[in-house]
Design a protein around this motif. Structure first.
Motif, mmCIF file in Angstrom:
data_model
loop_
_atom_site.group_PDB
_atom_site.id
_atom_site.type_symbol
_atom_site.label_atom_id
_atom_site.label_comp_id
_atom_site.label_asym_id
_atom_site.label_seq_id
_atom_site.Cartn_x
_atom_site.Cartn_y
_atom_site.Cartn_z
ATOM 1 N N GLU A 1 -0.420 1.502 12.620
ATOM 2 C CA GLU A 1 -1.797 1.964 12.456
ATOM 3 C C GLU A 1 -2.192 2.860 13.629
ATOM 4 O O GLU A 1 -1.763 2.629 14.762
ATOM 5 C CB GLU A 1 -2.784 0.784 12.395
ATOM 6 C CG GLU A 1 -2.597 -0.159 11.227
ATOM 7 C CD GLU A 1 -2.952 0.454 9.882
ATOM 8 O OE1 GLU A 1 -3.663 1.481 9.858
ATOM 9 O OE2 GLU A 1 -2.501 -0.104 8.858
ATOM 10 N N PRO A 2 -3.012 3.874 13.377
ATOM 11 C CA PRO A 2 -3.555 4.683 14.467
ATOM 12 C C PRO A 2 -4.851 4.084 14.995
ATOM 13 O O PRO A 2 -5.573 3.405 14.266
ATOM 14 C CB PRO A 2 -3.848 6.022 13.771
ATOM 15 C CG PRO A 2 -4.237 5.613 12.382
ATOM 16 C CD PRO A 2 -3.418 4.374 12.051
ATOM 17 N N THR A 3 -5.132 4.326 16.274
ATOM 18 C CA THR A 3 -6.455 3.996 16.773
ATOM 19 C C THR A 3 -7.469 4.943 16.155
ATOM 20 O O THR A 3 -7.126 6.059 15.745
ATOM 21 C CB THR A 3 -6.517 4.096 18.307
ATOM 22 O OG1 THR A 3 -7.841 3.761 18.757
ATOM 23 C CG2 THR A 3 -6.190 5.496 18.774
ATOM 24 N N GLY B 1 0.834 -1.193 0.000
ATOM 25 C CA GLY B 1 0.000 0.000 0.000
ATOM 26 C C GLY B 1 0.866 1.239 0.000
ATOM 27 O O GLY B 1 0.713 2.134 0.824
ATOM 28 N N THR B 2 1.769 1.323 -0.955
ATOM 29 C CA THR B 2 2.827 2.339 -0.937
ATOM 30 C C THR B 2 2.321 3.750 -1.205
ATOM 31 O O THR B 2 2.999 4.711 -0.883
ATOM 32 C CB THR B 2 3.924 1.959 -1.957
ATOM 33 O OG1 THR B 2 5.104 2.724 -1.700
ATOM 34 C CG2 THR B 2 3.453 2.174 -3.394
ATOM 35 N N HIS C 1 6.617 -3.921 5.025
ATOM 36 C CA HIS C 1 6.111 -2.759 5.762
ATOM 37 C C HIS C 1 4.703 -2.408 5.320
ATOM 38 O O HIS C 1 4.391 -2.433 4.127
ATOM 39 C CB HIS C 1 7.048 -1.566 5.502
ATOM 40 C CG HIS C 1 6.538 -0.258 6.020
ATOM 41 N ND1 HIS C 1 5.864 0.653 5.222
ATOM 42 C CD2 HIS C 1 6.607 0.307 7.255
ATOM 43 C CE1 HIS C 1 5.554 1.713 5.938
ATOM 44 N NE2 HIS C 1 5.980 1.537 7.178
ATOM 45 N N SER C 2 3.829 -2.072 6.286
ATOM 46 C CA SER C 2 2.505 -1.541 5.969
ATOM 47 C C SER C 2 2.186 -0.421 6.953
ATOM 48 O O SER C 2 2.623 -0.454 8.108
ATOM 49 C CB SER C 2 1.422 -2.637 6.041
ATOM 50 O OG SER C 2 1.212 -3.068 7.378
ATOM 51 N N ARG C 3 1.425 0.554 6.484
ATOM 52 C CA ARG C 3 1.073 1.704 7.339
ATOM 53 C C ARG C 3 -0.241 2.316 6.874
ATOM 54 O O ARG C 3 -0.441 2.551 5.682
ATOM 55 C CB ARG C 3 2.191 2.758 7.290
ATOM 56 C CG ARG C 3 1.991 3.911 8.257
ATOM 57 C CD ARG C 3 3.195 4.834 8.232
ATOM 58 N NE ARG C 3 3.317 5.556 6.968
ATOM 59 C CZ ARG C 3 4.414 6.205 6.578
ATOM 60 N NH1 ARG C 3 5.496 6.198 7.346
ATOM 61 N NH2 ARG C 3 4.426 6.845 5.425
#
Length: 367
Positions: free
Chosen positions: A227-229, A138-139, A195-197
Motif C-alpha cells: 500500500e502507498p502512504t 482485489g485482482t 496477495h493484496s495491493r
C-alpha cells in the motif's frame, strides 16, 4: 467470502482544518533494496534536468485491455452503477471508491507496471520462491495474477474481485471469481501465498481481514500486502497548509472517520498482521519520487512512472468518496483534482511518497 461466481472467458465547500503531514520515517538504506526496512533518503534533486517546469510527461505506455465475455454471469453483477459518467461495481457488501470502466482498467495496468518496477521485476516481497496455491485479493484487471500464473506455471492461481473485468484469454492455471473479501471466507488451510495491493479505503476492519487471510493460508504460508502512504512530501521544504497534497489526505482522513473505512492504511499493516496472528512480519518502506527530478537514473524512471500513475488515477481515487460522503459538487471535486494533477506534473516541487511492503507468515504446525 461467500458464494463466489467464477468468471468464464467471456457552491465552494469549506475545507476542514488542515494539519501538517506526519514526519517522514528515518532514512538509512538504498531505496531499491528488496528487503530494506526503512525508507531511503538518497533521493537527490537534479536541478539540471531539462523540462522541470511542469511540462507534460511523455507517455510511451500503451496498455491493452481485452474485454471479458461475461454473458453467463448473474445480471445483478453485470448491471454496473453509473455515477457522473463512470461505472462502478454493483456486487458486494462495501461501496468501493474505484470505477471499473475502461479508463480505470488502463490505469490499473499502468499502475501494475510501476509496482513491478519498484520491486525490481519481482511480483511480491514475501520470501517464498514457488508457491503452489496463490490468491490475489482485489485482482482488478487480473494483471498481477496473470503474471504470477505465467511465472509459476505449476501453481494454481485465483484472483477475486467485485467486477468481472478480467480478460478472456488467461493462463490455464489461473481462474477468476466474483467474490467479496469483506464477507466470510470459505477457504481454510489452502493457500501458500495471499496477495493484496492498493485496497486502501475498502476494508472496514483490517485485523478481521488479516484473520480471514490467516485462516485461509496453510501453515507456513505468507500474506503479502502493498500500500502507498496517502501523504506526499517535498524534498525541499514542508508543504504549505494550502498545498493540494496537504488538503487531499486531510479530506480523506475525514472520509475515513465518517465511513469507518480508513485510507491511512500503510503504516499500520505490520501491527494489524501481528494482531491477526502472523509471525515473521517484515515491513519494507521504499521512498519513490513523483516526477523526473532525481539524479539517480533508476529513481528518475520510477519517478516518471509514479507521476503518470498519480496523474491518471487521482480522479478515480477521489471523486466518488468526496461526492457521496462529503457531499462535494462535481465542479469542486474537479478543481481539487486539477490542483493535485498540476502539482504532480511539476517536477520542480520535488515531491515523493513512501510505499509500504509488508509480509507475514502463518506459523508452521508443531511437530
Amino acid at each position: 467470502m461467500t458464494a463466489p461466481q467464477e468468471v468464464e472467458p467471456t457552491a465552494t465547500t469549506n475545507l476542514p482544518p488542515i494539519p501538517q503531514p506526519p514526519a517522514a520515517p528515518s532514512i538509512s538504506v538504498n531505496p531499491l533494496a528488496s528487503h530494506s526496512h526503512t525508507a531511503s533518503n538518497d533521493l537527490q534533486y537534479d536541478g539540471t534536468e531539462q523540462g522541470q517546469d511542469g511540462d507534460e510527461v511523455d507517455s510511451a505506455y500503451a496498455g491493452s485491455i481485452i474485454q471479458s465475455e461475461t454473458s453467463t454471469l448473474d445480471s445483478s453483477i453485470l448491471k454496473y452503477r453509473e455515477e457522473n459518467g463512470r461505472t462502478y461495481h454493483a456486487y458486494g457488501s462495501t461501496e468501493h471508491w474505484g470505477p471499473n470502466d475502461e479508463q480505470a482498467q488502463d490505469q490499473q495496468d499502468l499502475s501494475h507496471h510501476f509496482w513491478t518496477l519498484v520491486l525490481g521485476g519481482n511480483l511480491y516481497s514475501a520470501p517464498i520462491k514457488a508457491p503452489q496455491d496463490v490468491l490475489d485479493v482485489g485482482t482488478g484487471t487480473g494483471i498481477w495474477a496473470i503474471d504470477v500464473a505465467d511465472m509459476i506455471p505449476e501453481a494454481v492461481v485465483k484472483g477475486i474481485d467485485l467486477s468481472p473485468i478480467q480478460p478472456a484469454w488467461i493462463p490455464p492455471n489461473l481462474k477468476f471469481e466474483i467474490d467479496d473479501y469483506n464477507k466470510d471466507w470459505v477457504d481454510t488451510n489452502r493457500y501458500d501465498l495471499i496477495h493484496s495491493r492498493e485496497i486502501l479505503g475498502t476494508v472496514p476492519d483490517w485485523v478481521a481481514f488479516y484473520k480471514k487471510a490467516f485462516n485461509a493460508l496453510r501453515p507456513g504460508g505468507w500474506m503479502d500486502s502493498t500500500e502507498p502512504t496517502i501523504y506526499l512530501q517535498s524534498i525541499h521544504t514542508p508543504l504549505e497548509k494550502d498545498h493540494p497534497f496537504v488538503m487531499w489526505p486531510t479530506l480523506f482522513n475525514e472520509i475515513g472517520q465518517k465511513t469507518g473505512i480508513t485510507f491511512d492504511v500503510a503504516p499500520n499493516m505490520k501491527k494489524w498482521m501481528e494482531q491477526a496472528g502472523f509471525v515473521n512480519v517484515e515491513e519494507n518502506i521504499l521512498r519513490v519520487a513523483v516526477g523526473k527530478w532525481p539524479k539517480d537514473r533508476k529513481q528518475k524512471e520510477l519517478g516518471v512512472w509514479n507521476q503518470l500513475r498519480l496523474d491518471t488515477g487521482l480522479r478515480d481515487f477521489t471523486e466518488r468518496r468526496m461526492r457521496n460522503v462529503l457531499n462535494w459538487e462535481n465542479d469542486e471535486i474537479l478543481v481539487l483534482v486539477a490542483k493535485c494533477r498540476s502539482a504532480v506534473s511539476n517536477s520542480k516541487e520535488g515531491l515523493y511518497l513512501d510505499l509500504y511492503h509488508v509480509y507475514g507468515q502463518k506459523p508452521q504446525e508443531k511437530a
